[in-house]
Design a protein around this motif. Structure first.
Motif, PDB file in Angstrom:
ATOM      1  N   UNK A  68       0.830  -1.202   0.000  1.00 41.37           N
ATOM      2  CA  UNK A  68       0.000   0.000   0.000  1.00 41.37           C
ATOM      3  C   UNK A  68       0.866   1.255   0.000  1.00 41.37           C
ATOM      4  N   UNK A  69       1.917   1.255   0.817  1.00 40.59           N
ATOM      5  CA  UNK A  69       2.815   2.419   0.881  1.00 40.59           C
ATOM      6  C   UNK A  69       3.512   2.648  -0.447  1.00 40.59           C
ATOM      7  N   UNK A  74       4.447   5.722  -4.990  1.00 34.41           N
ATOM      8  CA  UNK A  74       4.784   5.509  -6.401  1.00 34.41           C
ATOM      9  C   UNK A  74       3.827   6.228  -7.334  1.00 34.41           C
ATOM     10  N   UNK A  75       2.538   6.125  -7.062  1.00 34.77           N
ATOM     11  CA  UNK A  75       1.557   6.823  -7.902  1.00 34.77           C
ATOM     12  C   UNK A  75       1.615   8.326  -7.703  1.00 34.77           C
ATOM     13  N   UNK A  76       1.933   8.761  -6.499  1.00 36.20           N
ATOM     14  CA  UNK A  76       2.101  10.194  -6.231  1.00 36.20           C
ATOM     15  C   UNK A  76       3.266  10.754  -7.051  1.00 36.20           C
ATOM     16  N   UNK A 137      -1.373  18.217  -3.489  1.00 32.97           N
ATOM     17  CA  UNK A 137      -0.717  17.090  -2.819  1.00 32.97           C
ATOM     18  C   UNK A 137       0.224  16.335  -3.744  1.00 32.97           C
ATOM     19  N   UNK A 138       0.013  16.432  -5.048  1.00 38.01           N
ATOM     20  CA  UNK A 138       0.948  15.856  -6.013  1.00 38.01           C
ATOM     21  C   UNK A 138       1.742  16.948  -6.732  1.00 38.01           C
ATOM     22  N   UNK A 139       1.457  18.200  -6.398  1.00 43.01           N
ATOM     23  CA  UNK A 139       2.181  19.364  -6.932  1.00 43.01           C
ATOM     24  C   UNK A 139       2.104  19.435  -8.448  1.00 43.01           C
ATOM     25  N   UNK A 150      -3.362   9.424 -10.357  1.00 47.83           N
ATOM     26  CA  UNK A 150      -4.099  10.102  -9.297  1.00 47.83           C
ATOM     27  C   UNK A 150      -5.235   9.218  -8.777  1.00 47.83           C
ATOM     28  N   UNK A 151      -5.884   8.495  -9.684  1.00 45.71           N
ATOM     29  CA  UNK A 151      -6.962   7.597  -9.281  1.00 45.71           C
ATOM     30  C   UNK A 151      -6.456   6.558  -8.284  1.00 45.71           C
ATOM     31  N   UNK A 152      -5.341   5.899  -8.623  1.00 47.67           N
ATOM     32  CA  UNK A 152      -4.805   4.879  -7.724  1.00 47.67           C
ATOM     33  C   UNK A 152      -4.168   5.503  -6.482  1.00 47.67           C
ATOM     34  N   UNK A 153      -3.627   6.706  -6.595  1.00 42.10           N
ATOM     35  CA  UNK A 153      -3.080   7.416  -5.433  1.00 42.10           C
ATOM     36  C   UNK A 153      -4.166   7.639  -4.382  1.00 42.10           C
ATOM     37  N   UNK A 154      -5.304   8.165  -4.813  1.00 43.99           N
ATOM     38  CA  UNK A 154      -6.401   8.397  -3.872  1.00 43.99           C
ATOM     39  C   UNK A 154      -7.006   7.083  -3.394  1.00 43.99           C
TER      40      UNK A 154
END
Length: 281
Positions: A68-69, A74-76, A137-139, A150-154
């Motif tokens: 998860x981390x 990684x997606x961020x 949050x992702x700048x 972004x979808x998987x990040x959230x």
């Protein structure tokens, strides 16, 4: 809250460089700090209360936490590094093809044409393909090329905080019953360790924000929309095609890692609708 949000947007429009210079580093460090905090709290304090450290379940919990981390960070990072501006297109696609001119708009700031569903971002200072919003949050801006990340990040933020909240509750129920919690039995609260009591409320407040963000992303995915046209059915091609428009040809395999290559169906300049092949934004 609405007043604070309006003031923030107003300040961002008036002083974009100052806003980006301060808020981007602050919010990125905030996400990194919170991720380290919650993972450390989970794996060194909460999970050992549920499983002994020499058991298989504890090892599986570590694997899940690392997975998860990895996907959060990684997606961020992939979201930030992926260029989703009109300038990322090949030179010959930065201008409309013959017959497409009526569907393209002209950006007065960039002084260049931009494809349908593109918007100019004052913070990025460029036009963004299928612009969804600017994420501090992702700048970076969220658009056609990086919406998958972004979808998987959230999603993983919501999953991680949801798991943290669930495990906290399970540990709390080892000290007192669910009925005691609902009825706010003072004696049951006194039995809770102070660190557990405090972090339970921290986790309860941490979960709603990413949960709301992923719900909005699901609403956008459902109709192939963005925050600008969240409930518009103009570009709705069905849930499967809409999903591939965001995550690419590999579909659900992108769930596993941001490093998985998944080409998008098109370059973000032509948008199919139910009635026509190309439509005006």
């Amino acid at each position: 809250m609405c007043f604070i949000w309006d003031c923030t947007k107003s300040f961002a429009r008036r002083h974009p460089k100052c806003f980006v210079g301060f808020f981007h580093p602050f919010t990125v460090l905030f996400v990194l700090g919170c991720t380290v905090f919650f993972v450390g709290l989970q794996m060194f304090y909460v999970v050992p209360e549920l499983f002994k450290t020499d058991t298989l379940m504890y090892k599986l919990a570590w694997i899940a936490a690392i997975f998860i981390t990895y996907n959060i960070l990684g997606n961020m990072l992939a979201c930030h590094l992926t260029d989703t501006s009109v300038g990322s297109l090949p030179k010959d696609r930065q201008i409309p093809e013959p017959g497409e001119e009526p569907m393209w708009d002209f950006c007065d700031v960039c002084e260049k044409p931009m494809p349908p569903r593109s918007w100019h971002c004052v913070l990025c200072n460029r036009c963004i393909l299928k612009r969804d919003h600017h994420c501090i949050f992702t700048a970076t801006c969220i658009g056609h090329n990086n919406q998958r990340y972004f979808f998987w990040f959230t999603f993983y933020l919501a999953l991680g905080t949801g798991v943290a909240l669930t495990t906290h509750m399970l540990v709390v129920l080892q000290y007192c019953s669910y009925f005691d919690l609902v009825t706010r039995n003072i004696d049951s609260y006194r039995r809770l360790p102070s660190w557990l009591y405090l972090n339970l409320f921290v986790t309860m407040y941490a979960f709603p924000a990413p949960a709301a963000a992923i719900v909005v992303q699901f609403l956008a995915l459902r109709l192939n929309g963005t925050l600008h046209d969240l409930y518009s059915k103009t570009y709705d091609l069905g849930i499967r095609k809409n999903f591939k428009m965001i995550v690419g040809e590999r579909g659900l395999w992108t769930f596993l890692s941001p490093s998985i290559k998944s080409p998008l169906p098109h370059d973000g300049t032509k948008w199919e609708t139910k009635d026509t092949d190309i439509s005006e934004c």
